[in-house]
Design a protein around this motif. Structure first.
Motif, short mmCIF file in Angstrom:
data_model
loop_
_atom_site.label_atom_id
_atom_site.label_comp_id
_atom_site.label_asym_id
_atom_site.label_seq_id
_atom_site.Cartn_x
_atom_site.Cartn_y
_atom_site.Cartn_z
N ALA A 175 9.68 -0.40 12.40
CA ALA A 175 9.94 1.03 12.23
C ALA A 175 9.71 1.47 10.79
CB ALA A 175 11.37 1.36 12.67
N ILE A 176 10.14 0.67 9.82
CA ILE A 176 9.95 1.02 8.41
C ILE A 176 8.46 1.10 8.09
CG2 ILE A 176 10.22 0.16 6.05
CD1 ILE A 176 12.97 -0.94 6.96
N HIS B 125 6.32 4.52 7.19
CA HIS B 125 5.51 4.56 5.97
C HIS B 125 4.08 5.01 6.27
CE1 HIS B 125 3.57 2.30 2.40
NE2 HIS B 125 4.01 3.46 1.99
N LYS B 126 3.52 4.51 7.37
CA LYS B 126 2.16 4.90 7.74
C LYS B 126 2.09 6.36 8.18
CE LYS B 126 0.79 0.34 9.48
NZ LYS B 126 0.39 -0.41 10.70
N GLU B 127 3.14 6.81 8.87
CA GLU B 127 3.10 8.14 9.48
C GLU B 127 3.50 9.26 8.54
OE1 GLU B 127 2.05 8.98 12.44
OE2 GLU B 127 1.61 6.95 13.11
N LEU B 128 4.00 8.95 7.33
CA LEU B 128 4.51 9.98 6.43
C LEU B 128 3.55 11.15 6.22
CD1 LEU B 128 6.45 8.24 3.53
CD2 LEU B 128 7.32 9.90 5.16
N MET C 244 0.86 -1.19 0.00
CA MET C 244 0.00 0.00 0.00
C MET C 244 0.89 1.24 0.00
SD MET C 244 -2.89 1.00 2.77
CE MET C 244 -1.74 0.79 4.13
N ILE C 245 0.67 2.11 -0.95
CA ILE C 245 1.46 3.34 -1.04
C ILE C 245 0.69 4.47 -0.37
CG2 ILE C 245 2.39 5.06 -2.60
CD1 ILE C 245 3.03 2.87 -4.52
N ILE C 246 1.31 5.11 0.58
CA ILE C 246 0.69 6.25 1.26
C ILE C 246 1.45 7.51 0.86
CG2 ILE C 246 0.13 7.27 3.48
CD1 ILE C 246 0.00 4.52 4.63
N PRO C 247 0.84 8.41 0.17
CA PRO C 247 1.57 9.57 -0.33
C PRO C 247 1.98 10.50 0.79
CG PRO C 247 -0.77 9.85 -0.72
CD PRO C 247 -0.58 8.46 -0.16
#
Length: 688
Positions: free
Chosen positions: A55-56, A60-63, A1-4
């Motif tokens: 952590a990775i 990714h979720k928090e970006l 899943m890509i989160i912009p």
């Protein structure tokens, strides 16, 4: 899943553009300092792999929520440190996992109070300024300075030196500034005059300086174990491939005939047969339907609405493993779909008192591709996993103040999510279902490596196999076992290929314990279990040093593990570049290498990239950069690195050698192990 990450200027450009792959690359570039930080908390390579993995994913979720006023590095470190704290349940460092030259320093760091340890690792391992450390730990810069001094003192005492030093207290607070050359000239002169006349302060300062030099020397010599980052990247790649998986589920029946119900009730079918028939007609979610048909949990249909977004809690299934919450979200105003992210905007009132916080929450990826979630554009069906209950019965007061809007149409391979705020509150009555545990006590060997089967857990929400891997293996070790299925009472349960988890309580440091998750069977008793393997991921130690002579013309070749590897390029510059490759896949033993590029300079920064192919059982190749494919549909896939290129940052850094420590490889198995079980009896006090 890509989160912009949208256009947050605090993020590096490549992070904003490429998402999780670039986050992985960023962690790889900083792996040396991050690994050392993790080691100061955990002291165990497998735990540190879990730390990097979590952590990775969390970064990714928090970006989307990273603040533009905070640097990307500080934002990542705040997440990294938080996960370090969560994983540091076992306070003892295993000496066998820490090499001699920095063993003492990490043994002394580990028992320090949390804040003292953190300012030391952030300042001397990560190289942050005092202001950056203060921002990260949410303390003042003066507090950071005081913590550095007291931390160094504690470190000195913990290493058996420093108990008898008694410097003057009013000058001790100036030690760190003096040793770091941060004093203005007048204060420096006054300080040096005092030191010249005070023997106690001379000895105290010299001893503290020795600790700082020893600390810096130990960190300078520190290196990450070979192959560490490859293991992390493989787990991330597997997790990402799961997001593309499409599950084949039957379409629901959209109509229930009242006459059929009347006939069934008239016939007196209020038994389990009627229950199965009833839920077949009335429950569209096949997974939840199976729980209800097995009389595990019950329908709730609790509803709350905010700004036209209606959340319905359909059921809650609880056992000793987890508490599963099945939900449905409907957009009553527009054709949008929303999902719940359990670690963002979800709160449980009095969670510490009602739930077991010593277990890790399971992550279930969004099922964007299911037929159920593609039937209606304004409705999404999902589930989240919460920790197990402490008591047999409880009421979960669930508060949700944020849901995630799913962006992208049904044809998109990837989706992105955007947070939207609201307020949805529920009081969920839950009864914990019993589970059964069996001792296995079976030892076998796989590819010559000892494997131990310890426990079988039959729980309503999962079937769990606990096993151990021998950590004393040097030449060959198993990094992960992938199971195909288990057969219990003539029922076969398929393995969750992405559901393996590390067991944090490790009673014997010679073994690392894991749990493999399988689909629930709703069985309560068994006297034997048959386990079928799928594959093992192995790390093989095979040392080789290849000199990199910049005066030679490239490409140059060398032999390793039965293959010919080409060093295509060695270019000194800003940056220096090293490229090596092996495009010959047929009969190749290794998939990726564990290596290091040695240089004349220490503390260099290196940025890597690679190309690779997926190869199936029959030798067919799948280029990851070309036509799309579904990883799960490939028979016995193996991921081969074909080209690896590295940029060594600095001013004309000269590479001296390519030091290869070993390699990774995958072996596919079809073995079946049959194990007898022995019931573990529980009572109110625990296990006896």
């Amino acid at each position: 899943m890509i989160i912009p990450a949208k256009n947050n200027p605090s993020l590096p450009v490549m992070i904003r553009v490429k998402g999780i792959e670039s986050i992985v690359n960023w962690f790889e570039q900083h792996q040396r300092s991050l690994y050392a930080i993790g080691l100061s908390y955990l002291g165990n390579q497998r735990k540190i792999e879990e730390l990097f993995y979590r952590a990775i994913l969390q970064v990714h979720k928090e970006l989307p929520r990273f603040k533009s006023s905070t640097s990307f590095e500080i934002s990542v470190l705040s997440i990294f440190i938080l996960i370090c704290r969560e994983l540091s349940l076992n306070k003892s460092i295993q000496a066998s996992e820490v090499s001699d030259y920095h063993q003492e320093i990490f043994h002394a760091l580990h028992p320090l109070k949390e804040k003292k340890r953190e300012v030391l690792v952030l300042t001397y391992i990560k190289g942050l300024s005092k202001d950056e450390t203060a921002q990260l730990l949410q303390v003042s810069a003066e507090q950071v300075k005081a913590l550095i001094f007291s931390g160094l003192q504690s470190l000195r005492n913990g290493m058996g030196d420093g108990e008898h030093y008694h410097g003057c207290k009013e000058f001790q607070k100036l030690y760190v500034d003096y040793l770091e050359r941060n004093m203005d000239r007048p204060r420096k002169i006054d300080f040096e005059i005092h030191i010249y006349h005070c023997q106690d302060c001379q000895e105290d300062l010299a001893a503290l300086q020795e600790v700082m030099l020893g600390f810096n020397e130990a960190i300078a010599k520190f290196s990450v174990p070979p192959g560490f980052m490859e293991n992390v990247k493989e787990r991330i790649a597997e997790r990402e491939s799961l997001n593309q998986q499409k599950k084949n589920k039957r379409k629901r029946n959209g109509f229930i005939a009242a006459g059929i119900f009347a006939l069934a009730i008239f016939a007196g079918l209020f038994t389990g047969a009627f229950s199965k028939l009833y839920y077949t007609w009335t429950e569209e979610n096949q997974e939840l339907r199976a729980f209800l048909q097995a009389d595990v949990g019950e329908r709730l249909n609790l509803e709350a609405e905010s700004d036209g977004v209606k959340i319905k809690i359909k059921s809650a299934i609880a056992d000793d493993v987890q508490t599963l919450i099945f939900y449905e979200i409907e957009d009553t105003n527009e054709n949008n779909q929303y999902m719940i992210n359990f670690d963002d905007g979800v709160f449980i009132e009095d969670e510490r008192n009602i739930m077991n916080d010593h277990t890790s929450q399971r992550y279930y990826p969004p099922d964007f591709g299911s037929e159920l979630n593609n039937e209606e554009k304004n409705t999404y069906h999902g589930k989240i996993s919460l920790p197990p209950l402490k008591e047999d019965k409880s009421t979960i007061k669930l508060k949700i103040n944020k849901v995630m809007k799913i962006v992208g149409d049904s044809s998109d391979s990837y989706k992105s999510i955007e947070p939207e705020e609201g307020e949805w509150n529920f009081e969920i009555p839950v009864t914990k279902q019993p589970s059964t545990e069996y001792a296995l006590e079976e030892d076998i060997e796989i590819e010559g490596v000892p494997v131990r089967f310890d426990k079988l857990i039959l729980a309503p929400t999962a079937t769990i196999l606990q096993y151990g891997l021998k950590t004393e293996q040097k030449k060959k070790r198993i990094d992960m076992i992938n199971f195909k299925n288990m057969k219990i009472n003539n029922k076969i349960t398929e393995a969750d290929l992405f559901g393996s988890s590390y067991v944090y309580t490790q009673p014997d440091f010679r073994w690392s314990n894991f749990q493999a998750h399988f689909e629930p069977l709703f069985e309560k008793e068994t006297d034997e279990v048959k386990i079928q393997f799928h594959s093992v991921n192995l790390s093989i130690e095979e040392l080789k040093t290849v000199e990199l002579d910049t005066s030679k013309k490239y490409p140059q070749t060398f032999e390793y593990a039965g293959s010919t590897i080409s060093i295509d390029k060695v270019e000194i510059g800003q940056p220096t570049r090293v490229v090596f490759s092996n495009h010959e896949i047929k009969n190749r033993e290794y998939e990726s290498l564990h290596f290091n590029i040695a240089t004349e300079e220490e503390n260099i920064s290196m940025e890597g990239d690679y190309e690779g192919v997926i190869v199936d059982k029959n030798g067919k190749e799948y280029d990851m950069n070309k036509a799309p494919f579904i990883y799960e549909d490939i028979e016995q896939p193996r991921h081969f690195f074909t080209v690896q290129s590295f940029k060594i940052q600095g001013d004309n850094v000269v590479p001296k050698s390519l030091d290869i420590f070993g390699y990774n490889t995958t072996k596919y198995l079809d073995d079946i192990v049959e194990i007898e079980t022995e019931l573990i009896v529980k009572d109110k006090a625990g296990i006896r």
